[in-house]
Write a protein that holds these residues in place. Structure first.
Motif, PDB file in Angstrom:
ATOM      1  N   GLU A 472       6.597  28.705  -4.685  1.00  0.00           N
ATOM      2  CA  GLU A 472       7.424  28.562  -3.538  1.00  0.00           C
ATOM      3  C   GLU A 472       7.120  29.698  -2.568  1.00  0.00           C
ATOM      4  N   PHE A 473       6.549  30.878  -2.985  1.00  0.00           N
ATOM      5  CA  PHE A 473       5.843  31.681  -1.962  1.00  0.00           C
ATOM      6  C   PHE A 473       4.584  31.411  -1.361  1.00  0.00           C
ATOM      7  N   GLY A 474       3.937  30.204  -1.569  1.00  0.00           N
ATOM      8  CA  GLY A 474       2.806  29.815  -1.252  1.00  0.00           C
ATOM      9  C   GLY A 474       1.597  30.608  -1.968  1.00  0.00           C
ATOM     10  N   LEU A 475       1.695  30.906  -3.261  1.00  0.00           N
ATOM     11  CA  LEU A 475       0.691  31.434  -4.035  1.00  0.00           C
ATOM     12  C   LEU A 475      -0.003  30.682  -5.034  1.00  0.00           C
ATOM     13  N   ARG A 476      -1.272  30.549  -5.076  1.00  0.00           N
ATOM     14  CA  ARG A 476      -2.042  29.688  -6.007  1.00  0.00           C
ATOM     15  C   ARG A 476      -1.787  30.106  -7.585  1.00  0.00           C
ATOM     16  N   VAL A 477      -1.362  29.646  -8.511  1.00  0.00           N
ATOM     17  CA  VAL A 477      -1.212  29.950  -9.713  1.00  0.00           C
ATOM     18  C   VAL A 477      -2.618  29.637 -10.455  1.00  0.00           C
ATOM     19  N   ASP A 478      -3.190  30.600 -10.914  1.00  0.00           N
ATOM     20  CA  ASP A 478      -4.533  30.361 -11.709  1.00  0.00           C
ATOM     21  C   ASP A 478      -4.449  30.641 -13.270  1.00  0.00           C
TER      22      ASP A 478
END
Length: 526
Positions: A472-478
């Protein structure tokens, strides 16, 4: 009339080893913890001193040897005569320093009680951390004055086996010249290691002819290894080859909560930076918790469900206020949302009845929580002490299963103050290689107080809810572990780093430079 003798303190000369706090011997630890005064040498790393200070007595004096007026031995003797326990903490082994040997001799001429606590020699210890065995006839020494070296003897050691020397980086050229003049082959393998056993240890390998140029940029004490053992580094190097070695990892948790995670990260070679994103405060009105504690003692509840370590701490603090202890939990069953929370409960001498065997979350706990049965469960009420911002998933699920739920605010979470400017800049500019989020609130609060992590930063999350918030905060989850726990989160990040290194190792050089693969391992290959 009987005269009472003034108590006499003890003096200890303690070897700190090569720098890693974990290499302090138990005897060295005991001497330091019991000391009233510690005089330490310039070479003892700050990380080791921090560990000692944390466990020492609150009034223990720590003084750098350079700041001691006059002779160190006289200061130690004076402290002992006044009834204090005094320690001189030195790098490596005490008898590896000529100056310390003279101090011991000076103390021995007095009536003071003293001991010398050995430490791992700096040269030998760092060679092992660099993955360089010292087989055969070997020489290892911590050198204070290069002019005193017998280069003929050192050359003989190289010819027969191996050599390891701890020296100042500025003396490397003199050592090269001395070895060559003594007949050591210029093509003999050499390793130079800086920051030995530290977080940024780095080893460069070359030959006697070229090691001075290869070690440009090294400062302070370094360890020089010469001989056949250097060639075995490719297979035996372990400290610098740990999965997360050199990774700067952001841990957005309070120091109390981050301890286990930071310790695991360090074991994998990472450099954790703890940044509190929340502060825990008591509830605004304590009446709810007061009634809940009374209900626990009166047998009002069949279950207490803990969803966090903070909730456990809040309940036990209330118990302590009223003079209660674990015995007053008799007859009440305890469920915990995960292993960390269960460990906090066990620390108070109680074994939880239920911990999810699968997903460690509200959903995972509900999946294994039995519905209320009026025959088997004559008491049908559950106490749920939580944070003020907790979601309603668990309470709603318990109600659906027929339980009455007292959903009590045990503590409040408020946003912490922003971290220093240099940390905020590092977060936004990619100064951190990875960030580990353990809850949705850590995502929200970190972005709120410090900004969004840079796109090149590896984002690791503990579970699906945290992953949703990060997205939701625009972070890419790796990285996301199969089970929501701190150990598995760190393990998953380490596994990701290994996969990343393997991918980059097989890439052509040009492709590496153009690769979109993120992380510090990629940068090291470029």
């Amino acid at each position: 009339m009987t005269r009472t003798r003034k108590p006499v303190g003890r003096i200890a000369f303690v070897g700190a080893g090569p720098g890693d706090p974990g290499l302090l011997t138990r005897r060295a630890h005991d001497a330091l913890v019991d000391a009233d005064q510690v005089v330490y040498d310039r070479g003892v790393p700050e990380s080791l001193l921090d560990v000692v200070r944390a466990e020492a007595k609150t009034d223990t004096q720590f003084t750098p040897a350079e700041g001691v007026p006059g002779d160190v031995a006289k200061v130690l003797i004076s402290a002992a005569r006044s009834g204090q326990n005094a320690v001189h903490l030195v790098t490596g082994d005490p008898f590896g320093h000529d100056s310390v040997v003279k101090e011991v001799q000076a103390v021995a001429r007095t009536a003071a009680h003293f001991e010398v606590v050995p430490g791992v020699g700096q040269a030998e210890g760092v060679a092992t951390y660099a993955g360089v065995p010292l087989p055969g006839v070997r020489t290892a020494a911590d050198v204070e004055d290069v002019s005193t070296l017998d280069f003929e003897a050192l050359a003989a050691a190289v010819h027969r086996g191996s050599l390891a020397l701890s020296v100042d980086a500025g003396d490397l050229a003199a050592i090269r010249d001395g070895l060559l003049a003594a007949g050591v082959d210029g093509g003999t393998d050499v390793g130079v290691t800086g920051d030995g056993t530290g977080e940024t240890q780095y080893t460069t390998t070359s030959t006697v002819d070229s090691f001075v140029a290869a070690a440009l940029g090294f400062t302070g004490r370094v360890v020089l290894t010469v001989g056949d053992g250097v060639g075995q580094r490719d297979k035996l190097s372990w400290w610098e080859n740990r999965p997360l070695y050199g990774w700067k990892v952001l841990v957005p948790r309070t120091k109390e909560q981050a301890g286990v995670m930071s310790a695991r990260l360090r074991a994998y070679g990472a450099i954790p930076c703890e940044v509190p994103t929340i502060a825990v405060e008591p509830p605004r009105t304590p009446a709810q918790m007061e009634r809940a504690i009374k209900g626990l003692v009166d047998g009002r509840y069949a279950w207490v469900i803990f969803t966090s370590v903070n909730a456990v701490r809040a309940v036990w603090e209330k118990f302590a206020e009223h003079g209660l202890d674990a015995r007053h939990f008799g007859g009440v069953k305890i469920a915990c949302i995960g292993d960390a929370t269960a460990d906090a409960v066990r620390a108070f001498g109680i074994q939880p009845e239920l911990i999810p065997s699968g997903e460690q979350s509200s959903e995972g706990l509900l999946a294994e929580f039995s519905p209320h049965d009026e025959v088997l469960d004559p008491v049908g009420r559950v106490l749920l002490p939580r944070a003020d911002i907790a979601t309603e998933t668990l309470a709603a699920g318990l109600t659906e299963r027929g339980w009455e739920v007292d959903d009590v605010t045990a503590y409040r979470t408020v946003r912490a103050a922003p971290p220093p400017a240099e940390i905020r800049d590092a977060i936004k500019s990619g100064g951190f290689d990875a960030v580990l989020f353990t809850s949705s609130s850590t995502v929200r609060n970190l972005v709120g107080i410090a900004g969004k992590p840079h796109a090149r930063t590896v984002v690791a999350v503990i579970g699906p809810k945290t992953a949703e918030t990060a997205t939701e905060f625009g972070l890419r989850v790796d990285v996301q572990p199969p089970n929501a726990s701190v150990p598995e989160l760190v393990e998953a990040l380490a596994g990701y780093a290994v996969e990343l290194r393997e991918k980059l190792a097989v890439m052509p050089a040009k492709q590496r430079r153009g690769s979109k693969v993120q992380g510090p391992t990629a940068l090291r290959f470029r």
